[in-house]
Write a protein that holds these residues in place. Sequence first.
Motif, PDB file in Angstrom:
ATOM      1  N   VAL A  98       0.839  -1.074   0.196  1.00 41.16           N
ATOM      2  CA  VAL A  98       0.296   0.208  -0.299  1.00 41.16           C
ATOM      3  C   VAL A  98       0.762   0.986  -0.455  1.00 41.16           C
ATOM      4  CG1 VAL A  98      -1.905   1.434   1.284  1.00 41.16           C
ATOM      5  CG2 VAL A  98      -2.147  -0.829   1.285  1.00 41.16           C
ATOM      6  N   GLY A  99       0.570   2.296  -0.560  1.00 39.23           N
ATOM      7  CA  GLY A  99       1.603   3.415  -1.152  1.00 39.23           C
ATOM      8  C   GLY A  99       0.863   4.384  -0.870  1.00 39.23           C
ATOM      9  N   ALA A 100       1.134   5.701   0.158  1.00 37.63           N
ATOM     10  CA  ALA A 100       0.212   6.978   0.283  1.00 37.63           C
ATOM     11  C   ALA A 100       0.487   8.005   0.174  1.00 37.63           C
ATOM     12  CB  ALA A 100      -0.491   6.269   2.127  1.00 37.63           C
ATOM     13  N   LEU A 101       0.085   8.889  -0.690  1.00 35.12           N
ATOM     14  CA  LEU A 101       0.179   9.904  -0.532  1.00 35.12           C
ATOM     15  C   LEU A 101      -0.185  10.865  -0.048  1.00 35.12           C
ATOM     16  CD1 LEU A 101      -0.351   9.935  -4.469  1.00 35.12           C
ATOM     17  CD2 LEU A 101       1.944  10.445  -3.043  1.00 35.12           C
ATOM     18  N   ALA A 138      -6.780   4.075  -7.152  1.00 30.22           N
ATOM     19  CA  ALA A 138      -6.393   4.758  -6.041  1.00 30.22           C
ATOM     20  C   ALA A 138      -7.263   4.963  -5.102  1.00 30.22           C
ATOM     21  CB  ALA A 138      -5.229   6.203  -6.785  1.00 30.22           C
ATOM     22  N   ALA A 139      -7.195   5.557  -4.455  1.00 32.48           N
ATOM     23  CA  ALA A 139      -8.469   5.852  -3.358  1.00 32.48           C
ATOM     24  C   ALA A 139      -8.407   6.688  -2.121  1.00 32.48           C
ATOM     25  CB  ALA A 139      -8.709   4.450  -2.621  1.00 32.48           C
ATOM     26  N   GLN A 140      -9.575   7.536  -2.149  1.00 30.80           N
ATOM     27  CA  GLN A 140      -9.688   8.651  -0.630  1.00 30.80           C
ATOM     28  C   GLN A 140      -9.282   8.003   0.433  1.00 30.80           C
ATOM     29  OE1 GLN A 140      -9.109  11.332  -2.225  1.00 30.80           O
ATOM     30  NE2 GLN A 140      -8.734  12.271  -0.197  1.00 30.80           N
ATOM     31  N   ILE A 141      -8.856   7.859   1.037  1.00 31.83           N
ATOM     32  CA  ILE A 141      -8.453   7.301   2.053  1.00 31.83           C
ATOM     33  C   ILE A 141      -8.963   8.429   3.639  1.00 31.83           C
ATOM     34  CG2 ILE A 141      -6.745   5.145   1.990  1.00 31.83           C
ATOM     35  CD1 ILE A 141      -5.038   6.059   2.989  1.00 31.83           C
ATOM     36  N   ASP A 142      -8.440   9.199   3.160  1.00 30.31           N
ATOM     37  CA  ASP A 142      -8.673  10.447   4.513  1.00 30.31           C
ATOM     38  C   ASP A 142      -9.157  11.773   3.989  1.00 30.31           C
ATOM     39  OD1 ASP A 142      -9.287  10.159   7.977  1.00 30.31           O
ATOM     40  OD2 ASP A 142      -7.339  12.052   7.396  1.00 30.31           O
ATOM     41  N   ARG A 143      -9.085  12.681   4.711  1.00 28.67           N
ATOM     42  CA  ARG A 143      -8.963  13.795   3.752  1.00 28.67           C
ATOM     43  C   ARG A 143      -8.497  14.762   2.795  1.00 28.67           C
ATOM     44  NH1 ARG A 143     -11.736  18.238   6.629  1.00 28.67           N
ATOM     45  NH2 ARG A 143     -10.201  19.515   6.728  1.00 28.67           N
ATOM     46  N   HIS A 145      -5.098  12.231   2.563  1.00 30.26           N
ATOM     47  CA  HIS A 145      -4.671  11.370   2.256  1.00 30.26           C
ATOM     48  C   HIS A 145      -5.190  10.243   0.632  1.00 30.26           C
ATOM     49  CE1 HIS A 145      -3.739  12.665   6.387  1.00 30.26           C
ATOM     50  NE2 HIS A 145      -2.924  12.313   6.186  1.00 30.26           N
ATOM     51  N   ILE A 146      -4.050   9.973  -0.184  1.00 24.91           N
ATOM     52  CA  ILE A 146      -4.576   9.036  -1.215  1.00 24.91           C
ATOM     53  C   ILE A 146      -3.835   7.739  -1.037  1.00 24.91           C
ATOM     54  CG2 ILE A 146      -4.844   9.050  -3.722  1.00 24.91           C
ATOM     55  CD1 ILE A 146      -5.282  12.032  -3.892  1.00 24.91           C
TER      56      ILE A 146
END
Length: 507
Positions: A98-101, A138-143, A145-146
């Motif tokens: 899992v990668g996060a931006l 790619a998904a929006q996982i928080d305000r 954060h992607i």
Amino acid sequence: MRCAGLSVIVALLLVAIVALVVMAAAYCRLWLHLAAIRRRIVALPGDGAARTAEGALDEIERQVVQLRPRLLTQHPITALPTREALLARMSADKNGVVGALAFTDFDRLTAIDPVIAERMLAICAARLRQMLPPTRLAAQIDRGHIGMWYGDGDAATAQAELTAIAYALGQEIDSGAGKLTPKVAVRLEPFDAAEARSAGTLLSQLVASFTLPAGAAGAPSTSDDAALARDHYAIEQDLRQAIVQQELSLAFQPLIDAGRQIVCGAEALLRWDHPVRGRISPALFVPVMETAGMAREIGNWALNAATREAGRWRASGLPPLRIAINVSGHQLEEDDLPALVRRTLHHHNVPAEAIELELTESVATTDTEHCRRLFEALRATGIKLAVDDFGTGYSGFSSLRRLAFDKIKIDREFVTDVDRRRDSQAICQSVIALGAGLGIRVLAEGVERYGEYAWLRRNGCHHFQGFYFAPPLTGDAFTAFVRDTDGLRHLLHPATAPLPVHERVCP
């Protein structure tokens, strides 16, 4: 009264429509909002206008029902899938990375201007969709954060892709209300369904890992704080463009060798001339530069500009001079500073002895072992090292001795009115004696009156800097000051009998 009531209903309906479009993800809250409007309509007299309003509300509710499946799976701002889609893929694939931006300034910008914050997020999400291959989820996982899923489990490929994406997303965008430069951070975490940690827990931990130190972000508590935060953010964004727009410059405050009665160098001081605000005080923009992660970039620019100026002094026929350049603690975090110094000296054909790097006392002694290795490499290049603002930190004698500085500067706090204050006299005498004992030059900065200079001179200080001699000058004005030897001798007129000439400290 009836017209007023209907006006209220019309306004509430408009709000409902806006809520439907902009805040659609808050599905339950939207239904509560619509129910409150219906209660207001029912309370009105049963005339045609009320029936029209109720009919409009029925239509809105019908559209909400139709939109419900999409609203629960798609983020309303970025149009990316919500975290549920990512969780489902992780559960199906069992293993992967899992990668996060994280858009690290999103919450801070939201506290200042939510509309611009959401616009920035939407623009960045649109850019991201253009960069990703069709198979990458790619998904929006928080305000702010992607998350992205790498089902093949290749961490190296994921890291390379995330780094490239973060760099691209960090480029300037037009928010419609001005230019913005997003700040993007990345994280990477392997996932294995066989482990105890669930997919949801992993995503929560990944988001939490981006958490900033307390006080670094968040909604302001008062209107004054909000204005300050807004101004701080605007300065940060403008500062990111200052180098490209050639708004930064250096001023040069002369360093005086009173024993030899000459100007032996200058301290290079950063200046920022904003096209709208005018000259911005370093006290305002330097802290922004440090906290926003720009200290290395701007520090490197200052090193190059100061070394170039030193080369011009030599080419113009001035006597040998040394230029002092301030170094941020962020420039010491990596080991590449000595190599950068060597390249800069070579590029401008300037000898190493013409350069002196200044560090604050607290920065210079934070990690003495790391600094010792770094300073040894810097000294191997031939440059000099100085401790700025000495007396305001907590360094011990052993740190000064081990790190082998060439100069310590007495902070202006102790220099101001030193001829009148016994406490400052005791401190200055101690620092001068310490320098003599360790073989380190001592310079008094912030000298603004002849009385201060005279007292320090009588008590063994030979090097000075301050407005009594000259303010920070442009390059041309500094050159003229160096050549005005008669003017300097007038400033150095001794208060008592002739004083001994200090050792030669400038090449």
